[in-house]
Design a protein around this motif. Structure first.
Motif, PDB file in Angstrom:
ATOM      1  N   THR A  97      -2.188  -3.287   8.340  1.00  0.00           N
ATOM      2  CA  THR A  97      -2.377  -2.956   6.929  1.00  0.00           C
ATOM      3  C   THR A  97      -3.654  -3.632   6.462  1.00  0.00           C
ATOM      4  N   ALA A  98      -4.532  -2.829   5.871  1.00  0.00           N
ATOM      5  CA  ALA A  98      -5.861  -3.323   5.504  1.00  0.00           C
ATOM      6  C   ALA A  98      -5.915  -3.748   4.047  1.00  0.00           C
ATOM      7  N   ARG A  99      -6.925  -4.523   3.745  1.00  0.00           N
ATOM      8  CA  ARG A  99      -7.302  -4.812   2.370  1.00  0.00           C
ATOM      9  C   ARG A  99      -8.828  -4.812   2.326  1.00  0.00           C
ATOM     10  N   PRO A 100      -9.433  -4.578   1.152  1.00  0.00           N
ATOM     11  CA  PRO A 100     -10.895  -4.562   1.085  1.00  0.00           C
ATOM     12  C   PRO A 100     -11.487  -5.907   1.479  1.00  0.00           C
ATOM     13  N   SER A 101     -12.639  -5.860   2.107  1.00  0.00           N
ATOM     14  CA  SER A 101     -13.366  -7.087   2.415  1.00  0.00           C
ATOM     15  C   SER A 101     -13.779  -7.773   1.121  1.00  0.00           C
ATOM     16  N   PRO A 102     -13.853  -9.113   1.104  1.00  0.00           N
ATOM     17  CA  PRO A 102     -14.366  -9.804  -0.090  1.00  0.00           C
ATOM     18  C   PRO A 102     -15.782  -9.359  -0.447  1.00  0.00           C
ATOM     19  N   ASN A 103     -16.523  -8.840   0.540  1.00  0.00           N
ATOM     20  CA  ASN A 103     -17.878  -8.334   0.306  1.00  0.00           C
ATOM     21  C   ASN A 103     -17.900  -6.819   0.175  1.00  0.00           C
ATOM     22  N   SER A 104     -16.815  -6.252  -0.387  1.00  0.00           N
ATOM     23  CA  SER A 104     -16.690  -4.796  -0.425  1.00  0.00           C
ATOM     24  C   SER A 104     -17.809  -4.118  -1.214  1.00  0.00           C
ATOM     25  N   GLU A 105     -18.363  -4.804  -2.202  1.00  0.00           N
ATOM     26  CA  GLU A 105     -19.463  -4.195  -2.961  1.00  0.00           C
ATOM     27  C   GLU A 105     -20.661  -3.930  -2.060  1.00  0.00           C
ATOM     28  N   GLN A 106     -20.871  -4.792  -1.066  1.00  0.00           N
ATOM     29  CA  GLN A 106     -21.979  -4.608  -0.129  1.00  0.00           C
ATOM     30  C   GLN A 106     -21.572  -3.819   1.106  1.00  0.00           C
ATOM     31  N   LEU A 107     -20.325  -4.002   1.571  1.00  0.00           N
ATOM     32  CA  LEU A 107     -19.899  -3.412   2.838  1.00  0.00           C
ATOM     33  C   LEU A 107     -19.209  -2.072   2.689  1.00  0.00           C
ATOM     34  N   GLY A 108     -18.731  -1.738   1.478  1.00  0.00           N
ATOM     35  CA  GLY A 108     -18.019  -0.479   1.293  1.00  0.00           C
ATOM     36  C   GLY A 108     -16.625  -0.543   1.886  1.00  0.00           C
ATOM     37  N   PHE A 109     -16.264   0.503   2.672  1.00  0.00           N
ATOM     38  CA  PHE A 109     -14.904   0.604   3.202  1.00  0.00           C
ATOM     39  C   PHE A 109     -14.760  -0.151   4.521  1.00  0.00           C
ATOM     40  N   VAL A 110     -15.195  -1.384   4.512  1.00  0.00           N
ATOM     41  CA  VAL A 110     -14.921  -2.304   5.615  1.00  0.00           C
ATOM     42  C   VAL A 110     -13.746  -3.167   5.179  1.00  0.00           C
ATOM     43  N   GLY A 111     -12.722  -3.236   6.004  1.00  0.00           N
ATOM     44  CA  GLY A 111     -11.515  -3.924   5.591  1.00  0.00           C
ATOM     45  C   GLY A 111     -11.248  -5.201   6.359  1.00  0.00           C
ATOM     46  N   ASP A 112     -10.501  -6.074   5.723  1.00  0.00           N
ATOM     47  CA  ASP A 112      -9.866  -7.191   6.407  1.00  0.00           C
ATOM     48  C   ASP A 112      -8.431  -6.778   6.710  1.00  0.00           C
ATOM     49  N   ILE A 113      -7.765  -7.554   7.524  1.00  0.00           N
ATOM     50  CA  ILE A 113      -6.375  -7.243   7.874  1.00  0.00           C
ATOM     51  C   ILE A 113      -5.449  -8.072   7.005  1.00  0.00           C
ATOM     52  N   ALA A 114      -4.646  -7.376   6.203  1.00  0.00           N
ATOM     53  CA  ALA A 114      -3.700  -8.058   5.316  1.00  0.00           C
ATOM     54  C   ALA A 114      -2.434  -8.460   6.064  1.00  0.00           C
ATOM     55  N   SER A 115      -1.978  -7.584   6.970  1.00  0.00           N
ATOM     56  CA  SER A 115      -0.766  -7.881   7.727  1.00  0.00           C
ATOM     57  C   SER A 115      -0.733  -7.068   9.011  1.00  0.00           C
ATOM     58  N   VAL A 116       0.062  -7.552   9.960  1.00  0.00           N
ATOM     59  CA  VAL A 116       0.234  -6.897  11.256  1.00  0.00           C
ATOM     60  C   VAL A 116       1.723  -6.718  11.503  1.00  0.00           C
ATOM     61  N   ASP A 117       2.116  -5.512  11.887  1.00  0.00           N
ATOM     62  CA  ASP A 117       3.495  -5.245  12.283  1.00  0.00           C
ATOM     63  C   ASP A 117       3.467  -4.680  13.702  1.00  0.00           C
ATOM     64  N   PRO A 118       3.657  -5.533  14.714  1.00  0.00           N
ATOM     65  CA  PRO A 118       3.514  -5.081  16.099  1.00  0.00           C
ATOM     66  C   PRO A 118       4.748  -4.407  16.679  1.00  0.00           C
ATOM     67  N   SER A 119       5.752  -4.098  15.840  1.00  0.00           N
ATOM     68  CA  SER A 119       7.011  -3.578  16.383  1.00  0.00           C
ATOM     69  C   SER A 119       6.826  -2.273  17.159  1.00  0.00           C
ATOM     70  N   VAL A 120       5.851  -1.449  16.758  1.00  0.00           N
ATOM     71  CA  VAL A 120       5.615  -0.190  17.473  1.00  0.00           C
ATOM     72  C   VAL A 120       5.066  -0.452  18.876  1.00  0.00           C
ATOM     73  N   LEU A 121       4.455  -1.632  19.079  1.00  0.00           N
ATOM     74  CA  LEU A 121       3.855  -1.945  20.372  1.00  0.00           C
ATOM     75  C   LEU A 121       4.851  -2.503  21.384  1.00  0.00           C
ATOM     76  N   ARG A 122       5.860  -3.204  20.900  1.00  0.00           N
ATOM     77  CA  ARG A 122       6.691  -3.995  21.821  1.00  0.00           C
ATOM     78  C   ARG A 122       7.389  -3.152  22.890  1.00  0.00           C
ATOM     79  N   PRO A 123       8.016  -2.014  22.559  1.00  0.00           N
ATOM     80  CA  PRO A 123       8.629  -1.225  23.635  1.00  0.00           C
ATOM     81  C   PRO A 123       7.610  -0.669  24.620  1.00  0.00           C
ATOM     82  N   LEU A 124       6.406  -0.385  24.144  1.00  0.00           N
ATOM     83  CA  LEU A 124       5.354   0.093  25.052  1.00  0.00           C
ATOM     84  C   LEU A 124       4.952  -1.013  26.019  1.00  0.00           C
ATOM     85  N   ILE A 125       4.708  -2.212  25.487  1.00  0.00           N
ATOM     86  CA  ILE A 125       4.290  -3.337  26.320  1.00  0.00           C
ATOM     87  C   ILE A 125       5.399  -3.728  27.302  1.00  0.00           C
TER      88      ILE A 125
END
Length: 251
Positions: A97-125
């Motif tokens: 889940t993304a959130r805007p970068s603190p420098n969004s005025e300069q970077l535009g739609f470059v995001g930081d990561i607000a949260s990670v939910d790896p549950s979709v990965l675990r059965p694959l791994i």
């Protein structure tokens, strides 16, 4: 990964590591391919502190290239090499889940990561499949963001409790003297790498890589390595030999 021969070699090494029991998550960007498509449209790439400035038009190209082209190509290569790859992006299963970068005025739609939910990965791994993850994500309103691939890899490594974070680059690893390829720093701790950054010895596109290594180590990843992927079998050398093939950062 610009060279088809090296690309095939890296994929073969990934598959070998998977076959001997390592559980691998493959996170990718696609800078050269994005630049090619922007060039076709007459759009000049623009970077700030190693991050791609991403307006709405560029974001469309980023999504098309990373999810629609590079991801499918890498999945196909891994499957042909004998493993089972699964095509994903950070948007799938609310993985990132993304959130805007603190420098969004300069970077535009470059995001930081607000949260990670790896549950979709675990059965694959757990079944030794190789998730191949394009580094785009959306915020809670569904707006897509361009996520630095190294940042995405670091946050996923932390969320999964990974043993190692490995960043493959197309430049030399951390050098004591940026003008001397022979001054490779083989191993350094967080304190040391921060001092090198403060002293200006680490700059440009290497800064996001180092920052994501430090963040992942702070969140429990055991080691983080920056490896020159242009070196044949650098991945195997880093993982399977005492000498290694890049710069290892420790907590």
């Amino acid at each position: 990964m610009k060279s088809e021969a090296l690309q095939a070699s890296v994929i073969a090494d990934l598959v070998l590591l998977s076959c001997v029991g390592m559980r691998i998550v493959f996170v990718h960007g696609g800078g050269p391919e994005i630049n090619q498509w922007l060039g076709k449209l007459g759009i000049k790439p623009n970077f700030l502190n190693g991050l791609r400035v991403t307006d709405a038009s560029t974001m469309e190209i980023v999504s098309m290239v990373l999810v629609g082209k590079v991801n499918k190509h890498l999945v196909s290569l891994i499957n042909k090499a004998g493993a089972t790859a699964v095509e994903l992006s950070g948007i799938d299963g609310h993985l990132l889940t993304a959130r805007p970068s603190p420098n969004s005025e300069q970077l535009g739609f470059v995001g930081d990561i607000a949260s990670v939910d790896p549950s979709v990965l675990r059965p694959l791994i757990d079944n030794y499949h190789i998730p191949v993850i394009a580094s785009v994500a959306a915020d809670k309103r569904g707006q897509s963001y361009n996520i630095n691939a190294d940042t995405a890899a670091g946050e996923l490594a932390a969320a999964l409790g990974a043993e190692k974070l490995l960043l493959l680059t197309d430049v030399a690893e951390i050098l004591e003297d940026r003008n001397d390829p022979g001054s490779l720093v083989k191993q350094i701790d967080i304190k040391g790498v921060k001092k090198m950054t403060d002293d200006g010895k680490i700059a440009g596109g290497m800064i996001p890589k180092v920052n994501c290594c430090v963040r992942s180590l702070a969140q429990g990843v055991k080691t983080a390595s920056i490896i020159d992927g242009r070196l044949q079998h650098s991945l195997l050398l880093e993982i399977l030999t005492d000498e290694g093939a890049g710069t290892m950062i420790t907590g």
